[in-house]
Design a protein around this motif. Sequence first.
Motif, mmCIF file in Angstrom:
data_model
loop_
_atom_site.group_PDB
_atom_site.id
_atom_site.type_symbol
_atom_site.label_atom_id
_atom_site.label_comp_id
_atom_site.label_asym_id
_atom_site.label_seq_id
_atom_site.Cartn_x
_atom_site.Cartn_y
_atom_site.Cartn_z
ATOM 1 N N HIS A 156 0.818 -1.152 0.019
ATOM 2 C CA HIS A 156 0.059 0.090 0.087
ATOM 3 C C HIS A 156 0.918 0.929 -0.037
ATOM 4 C CE1 HIS A 156 -2.892 3.092 1.441
ATOM 5 N NE2 HIS A 156 -3.713 2.265 0.941
ATOM 6 N N ARG A 157 1.907 1.261 0.770
ATOM 7 C CA ARG A 157 2.715 2.443 0.922
ATOM 8 C C ARG A 157 3.592 2.634 -0.468
ATOM 9 N NH1 ARG A 157 5.170 2.324 7.141
ATOM 10 N NH2 ARG A 157 3.385 2.583 8.131
ATOM 11 N N MET A 158 3.962 1.668 -1.020
ATOM 12 C CA MET A 158 4.609 1.727 -2.548
ATOM 13 C C MET A 158 3.695 2.232 -3.451
ATOM 14 S SD MET A 158 7.892 0.878 -2.005
ATOM 15 C CE MET A 158 7.573 1.692 -0.532
ATOM 16 N N THR A 159 2.448 1.745 -3.354
ATOM 17 C CA THR A 159 1.463 2.313 -4.201
ATOM 18 C C THR A 159 1.219 3.744 -4.113
ATOM 19 O OG1 THR A 159 0.181 0.126 -4.319
ATOM 20 C CG2 THR A 159 -0.902 1.996 -5.020
ATOM 21 N N THR A 160 1.224 4.301 -2.706
ATOM 22 C CA THR A 160 0.994 5.844 -2.690
ATOM 23 C C THR A 160 2.103 6.276 -3.231
ATOM 24 O OG1 THR A 160 -0.433 5.291 -0.436
ATOM 25 C CG2 THR A 160 0.868 7.471 -0.650
ATOM 26 N N LEU A 161 3.329 5.985 -3.030
ATOM 27 C CA LEU A 161 4.693 6.708 -3.583
ATOM 28 C C LEU A 161 4.686 6.736 -4.947
ATOM 29 C CD1 LEU A 161 7.467 5.250 -1.198
ATOM 30 C CD2 LEU A 161 6.172 7.314 -0.974
ATOM 31 N N SER A 162 4.066 5.462 -5.594
ATOM 32 C CA SER A 162 4.116 5.684 -7.058
ATOM 33 C C SER A 162 3.045 6.664 -7.650
ATOM 34 C CB SER A 162 3.668 4.201 -7.536
ATOM 35 O OG SER A 162 3.685 3.978 -9.027
ATOM 36 N N LYS A 163 1.895 6.772 -6.783
ATOM 37 C CA LYS A 163 0.764 7.433 -6.982
ATOM 38 C C LYS A 163 1.353 8.967 -7.020
ATOM 39 C CE LYS A 163 -3.424 9.198 -7.447
ATOM 40 N NZ LYS A 163 -4.409 8.727 -8.420
ATOM 41 N N PHE A 164 1.960 9.416 -5.937
ATOM 42 C CA PHE A 164 2.394 10.967 -6.114
ATOM 43 C C PHE A 164 3.831 11.318 -6.810
ATOM 44 C CE2 PHE A 164 -0.566 10.937 -2.718
ATOM 45 C CZ PHE A 164 -1.245 12.038 -2.755
#
Length: 352
Positions: free
Chosen positions: A89-97
């Motif tokens: 989940h945290r990696m997905t957020t970093l990818s998003k931003f």
Amino acid sequence: MTLQTLGDLNVVVPEHHKESANKYFSDIFNLLPANTQRSYKSDLKQYYNFCFANDLPGLTPNMESTEESIKAYVLAMCESQLTHNTIVHRMTTLSKFMAVANFPNPLKQSEYLRDFIKLQMKAHDIYARANQAPALRLRDLEFINNNVIPDTLIDIRDLAMINMMFDGLLRADEVSAVQLKHVDYKANKLLVPTSKSDQTGKGSLRYISNTTLAYVSDYIGEANLVKKTQQPKPTDDKTRINKGILFRPISPKGTSTLLYDESITRVTKMQKLDYKNIYRSLKRIAKKAGLELTISGHSQRVGAAVTMAENGIGPKAIQKAGNWKGLDMVDKYTEQANIGSGMSKVAEIFKR
């Protein structure tokens, strides 16, 4: 550099990327569901706190620098034994931003980083499976119920709490937010308004047993009596439980709830038990019963799933009971179930 503020989080965005970032924050971010906003803020805050503490650059327009930060962050998360889903989940957020700021994204573009993360996560998952939260089965819960003679209000509260967590397969953050209005005594139901897996904020209904309801009634009744006289407390007494949060902090002697302002209606402003206090309460009540089982804040949720699996309840029903999105976590937890392999039957026959 421009500082984009997300609540109490400052995200560094280079000057030549500020237009795209500003557009997202002003046009989209505030329109996202509240749970999604909180999730993004939390993930980014965790990442930037790590970067600042370790003198790493964070998300930058330089892919090699960002790759260095993310690699170190993934390694630290795996070593700290966060769950697989939390890391993803945290990696997905970093990818998003990175996409929001128009940064090059090593999570998608660096074969080296992708393979590094894949191998680290594989090792992490093997370790996590061997060290997952011990299951507090129904037999363990009944042992606690039968062996704890409540001496104080804190005993009654903790018995009510551990039973509710088991019945409803509740996480610590879910049980801490339970309000009196969420408990339906007639239908044996509990409304869980928000949870980790509920991104829409619709809430979910969970089952609670008559045993749990009896403990809850005892807890409220005891909390609303004056200890010395055993007379009802005045209706305006701020240690009474009339409405609002159910499981409240209790005085050091364990005899009365602390002062609580029931006029506060915003859930985020209500005084709630934090994870540390809930964890300590669960361990304390298990120790008082003499239960030789290492308890974690997740043991009740795992144990309820295991108990259902051992008694022939199917994966779909277990998934619904715990409000899991899919069957992956159900499979993970119910691996602990003693459902009887061929060798276990041989061992039973030959008394091994």
